[in-house]
Design a protein around this motif. Structure first.
Motif, PDB file in Angstrom:
ATOM      1  N   LEU A  96      -7.523  19.344   1.469  1.00 34.10           N
ATOM      2  CA  LEU A  96      -7.215  18.089   0.776  1.00 34.10           C
ATOM      3  C   LEU A  96      -6.578  17.075   1.720  1.00 34.10           C
ATOM      4  CD1 LEU A  96      -5.836  19.450  -2.610  1.00 34.10           C
ATOM      5  CD2 LEU A  96      -7.775  17.892  -2.356  1.00 34.10           C
ATOM      6  N   LEU A  97      -5.669  17.532   2.547  1.00 36.08           N
ATOM      7  CA  LEU A  97      -4.967  16.616   3.441  1.00 36.08           C
ATOM      8  C   LEU A  97      -5.859  16.123   4.565  1.00 36.08           C
ATOM      9  CD1 LEU A  97      -1.559  18.487   3.516  1.00 36.08           C
ATOM     10  CD2 LEU A  97      -1.989  16.234   2.517  1.00 36.08           C
ATOM     11  N   ALA A 101      -8.053  13.635   3.059  1.00 39.38           N
ATOM     12  CA  ALA A 101      -7.297  12.416   2.773  1.00 39.38           C
ATOM     13  C   ALA A 101      -7.171  11.545   4.023  1.00 39.38           C
ATOM     14  CB  ALA A 101      -5.907  12.773   2.240  1.00 39.38           C
ATOM     15  N   ASN A 108     -10.639  10.096   4.696  1.00 41.74           N
ATOM     16  CA  ASN A 108     -11.122   9.216   3.625  1.00 41.74           C
ATOM     17  C   ASN A 108     -10.185   8.023   3.420  1.00 41.74           C
ATOM     18  OD1 ASN A 108     -12.941   8.540   1.539  1.00 41.74           O
ATOM     19  ND2 ASN A 108     -11.603   9.466  -0.003  1.00 41.74           N
ATOM     20  N   THR A 109      -9.862   7.344   4.497  1.00 41.64           N
ATOM     21  CA  THR A 109      -8.977   6.172   4.426  1.00 41.64           C
ATOM     22  C   THR A 109      -9.730   4.875   4.639  1.00 41.64           C
ATOM     23  OG1 THR A 109      -8.433   6.589   6.742  1.00 41.64           O
ATOM     24  CG2 THR A 109      -6.865   7.384   5.096  1.00 41.64           C
ATOM     25  N   VAL A 119     -11.384  19.338  -3.773  1.00 38.70           N
ATOM     26  CA  VAL A 119     -11.458  18.152  -2.908  1.00 38.70           C
ATOM     27  C   VAL A 119     -12.158  17.012  -3.627  1.00 38.70           C
ATOM     28  CG1 VAL A 119     -12.595  17.234  -0.841  1.00 38.70           C
ATOM     29  CG2 VAL A 119     -11.322  19.387  -0.710  1.00 38.70           C
ATOM     30  N   ALA A 147     -10.122  15.282  -6.297  1.00 37.92           N
ATOM     31  CA  ALA A 147      -9.123  14.340  -5.774  1.00 37.92           C
ATOM     32  C   ALA A 147      -9.769  13.157  -5.081  1.00 37.92           C
ATOM     33  CB  ALA A 147      -8.193  15.062  -4.801  1.00 37.92           C
ATOM     34  N   HIS A 148     -10.969  13.376  -4.518  1.00 35.44           N
ATOM     35  CA  HIS A 148     -11.654  12.333  -3.741  1.00 35.44           C
ATOM     36  C   HIS A 148     -13.110  12.266  -4.189  1.00 35.44           C
ATOM     37  CE1 HIS A 148      -8.234  12.073  -0.932  1.00 35.44           C
ATOM     38  NE2 HIS A 148      -8.214  13.395  -0.969  1.00 35.44           N
ATOM     39  N   VAL A 189      -3.603  15.578   8.179  1.00 34.69           N
ATOM     40  CA  VAL A 189      -3.934  14.170   7.946  1.00 34.69           C
ATOM     41  C   VAL A 189      -4.335  13.500   9.257  1.00 34.69           C
ATOM     42  CG1 VAL A 189      -3.031  11.934   7.192  1.00 34.69           C
ATOM     43  CG2 VAL A 189      -2.440  14.010   5.920  1.00 34.69           C
ATOM     44  N   SER A 239       0.829  13.713   2.254  1.00 33.97           N
ATOM     45  CA  SER A 239      -0.138  12.960   1.453  1.00 33.97           C
ATOM     46  C   SER A 239       0.250  11.492   1.346  1.00 33.97           C
ATOM     47  CB  SER A 239      -0.267  13.584   0.064  1.00 33.97           C
ATOM     48  OG  SER A 239       0.991  13.646  -0.579  1.00 33.97           O
ATOM     49  N   ALA A 273      -1.249   9.355   4.352  1.00 35.42           N
ATOM     50  CA  ALA A 273      -2.641   8.934   4.234  1.00 35.42           C
ATOM     51  C   ALA A 273      -2.787   7.704   3.345  1.00 35.42           C
ATOM     52  CB  ALA A 273      -3.487  10.090   3.689  1.00 35.42           C
ATOM     53  N   VAL A 274      -2.020   7.634   2.276  1.00 40.71           N
ATOM     54  CA  VAL A 274      -2.118   6.524   1.327  1.00 40.71           C
ATOM     55  C   VAL A 274      -1.772   5.192   1.978  1.00 40.71           C
ATOM     56  CG1 VAL A 274      -1.078   5.572  -0.771  1.00 40.71           C
ATOM     57  CG2 VAL A 274      -1.736   7.973  -0.697  1.00 40.71           C
TER      58      VAL A 274
END
Length: 463
Positions: free
Chosen positions: A247-248, A251, A254-255, A273, A276-277, A403, A445, A448-449
């Motif tokens: 997931l990380l 993340a 996927n930015t 995954v 969440a995405h 990440v 997490s 990444a945001v």
């Protein structure tokens, strides 16, 4: 670009400058910049108490001449002479301006507002003599301004061996030095202030990207771009034991830096995954792979399958154990413990000299190596090294490296060369962590945001 040079390069440049400048001109420029930085730090000069710790070299001369300037502005300046012979002209100038020079620690005023470290120059050996250590201990807690580099460090390697100065501010001249950017020495330098001496310098030993450098390197879509032309990054990561690593890593990938993200892994992890995405798709052609985070026992297979595609691979975490022989085109992203295992040395050896270790690893595996740390280092087989000066200590948290691997992989897929992708990715990762932390704790997490907004502001020139 912030550039750092070796002692030899600096000395050659200074000698060339001194051949055409009036005698003492470089030292006067350095002293003027040092005095101005001290006044700025103290919030003024008049009535302030400044203690100079003066050794035998030119750094001691810089400190004495700066002290004379401070005394001329009304500061009470004392110089503790830590060598039989110090810079004669600087000492005369200090005394002429009303400063006081003494040789016994007990004769000093009891409470200076600031110490100026002019004990050892850039050519000094690591460690300090007992009299210098005694002076520093006597005034522990008093702010310290280091002249050029904190005394007691190994300037060209960044090693620390023995007692040394810990500065609140380091005022350096002409160019930054390797120790300013490379751990563990960089942790002793405090804030850095460069006084330009107009030197003609060769290629640097270390660089550090600044916001305008990142802006110039960041890939941006053209008017006819589509998701495939912007690059597709694949992620092979995670396991039933460590699904969060997948997931990380996703993340980070996927930015928005690449046009598409593919995930290949265990079915249960893949469902998590994509939940969440939802933008992430399955197997297919990619321009780069990210392999290893949370891969566990499957990491070797993941690496082999990704390598078979003949595209660049960012190798992280569990996959690093399966790297053997030269691997051109890859980016390896170890922390100190992982790199130590790969090199067959103790972790403490890597932590004591990360600059040496990362260059050795890049040569050995003929690829880009990103060594994570306080100042992350990126090296390539040609000998180039970049240090990352963004980030905060809170970034030392579980999953942060996952990440980072995703971000670097996305930048490779988007078209950056591996060396630039690793450097830019590390810069973005550190800067995003600083924003996410806001002065306090953070989780991976949240890093990444922050990246899309950070990229937007960097491209707009707001960074």
């Amino acid at each position: 670009m912030l550039r750092a040079h070796t002692v030899e390069d600096v000395r050659r440049a200074e000698q060339a400058a001194m051949a055409v400048l009036p005698a003492g001109a470089l030292m006067q420029r350095a002293a003027a910049g040092l005095a101005a930085a001290v006044v700025d730090l103290l919030g003024g000069g008049y009535g302030r108490r400044v203690l100079l710790l003066v050794g035998p070299g030119d750094n001691g001369g810089d400190a004495l001449w700066a002290g004379a300037r401070l005394a001329g502005r009304g500061a009470r300046v004392e110089a503790l002479l830590l060598a039989e012979r110090v810079h004669a002209a600087g000492l005369s100038a200090l005394r002429g301006a009303g400063g006081r020079a003494i040789r016994e620690l007990d004769d000093l005023d009891p409470a200076p507002d600031l110490l100026v470290d002019g004990i050892v120059g850039i050519g000094g050996r690591p460690g300090l003599r007992p009299d210098a250590v005694a002076a520093l201990e006597r005034f522990a807690g008093v702010p310290v301004v280091a002249v050029d580099v904190p005394s007691g460090l190994d300037v060209d390697s960044g090693r620390i061996d023995g007692e040394h100065v810990r500065a609140d501010l380091t005022v350096t001249f002409g160019t930054h030095k390797v120790a300013h950017l490379v751990d563990p020495a960089s942790t002793a330098c405090g804030a850095l202030h460069l006084v330009d001496l107009g030197l003609d310098l060769p290629a640097p030993a270390v660089e550090a990207l600044q916001p305008h450098d990142v802006r110039a390197l960041l890939p941006r879509p053209g008017p006819s771009a589509h998701k495939y032309t912007r690059g597709v990054v694949g992620v092979r990561a995670g396991s039933s034991t460590y699904p969060g690593a997948a997931l990380l890593a996703v993340a980070g990938a996927n930015t928005g830096l690449a046009g598409m993200v593919r995930y290949v892994g265990p079915a249960q992890v893949a469902d998590t995954v994509r939940s969440a995405h939802p933008e992430v798709v399955g197997a297919g052609r990619v321009q780069a792979w990210v392999v290893g985070p949370g891969g566990g026992d499957d990491a070797e297979t993941m690496l082999a399958e990704a390598s078979a595609d003949g595209v660049p691979v960012v190798v992280d975490a569990d996959a690093l154990r399966h790297v053997s022989g030269p691997v051109p085109g890859r980016v390896l992203t170890p922390h100190a413990g992982e790199l130590a295992a790969m090199l067959g040395v103790e972790r403490a050896e890597v932590e004591a000299a990360p600059f040496d270790a990362v260059r050795s690893a890049a040569r050995r595996w003929e690829c880009v190596v990103l060594l994570k740390g306080h100042h992350t280092l990126v090296a390539d087989p040609r000998g180039r090294v970049r240090a990352t000066t963004t980030g905060v200590p809170w970034l030392a948290t579980a999953g942060a490296g996952d990440v980072l691997a995703g971000v670097v992989g996305a930048l490779v897929a988007a078209g950056l060369e591996p060396y630039d992708a690793a450097s830019v990715g590390s810069w973005l990762h550190g800067a995003a962590a600083t924003r996410a932390a806001g002065g306090g704790p953070l989780t991976a997490s949240r890093v990444a945001v922050q990246i899309p907004g950070l990229v937007r502001e960097t491209l707009a020139g707001l960074g």
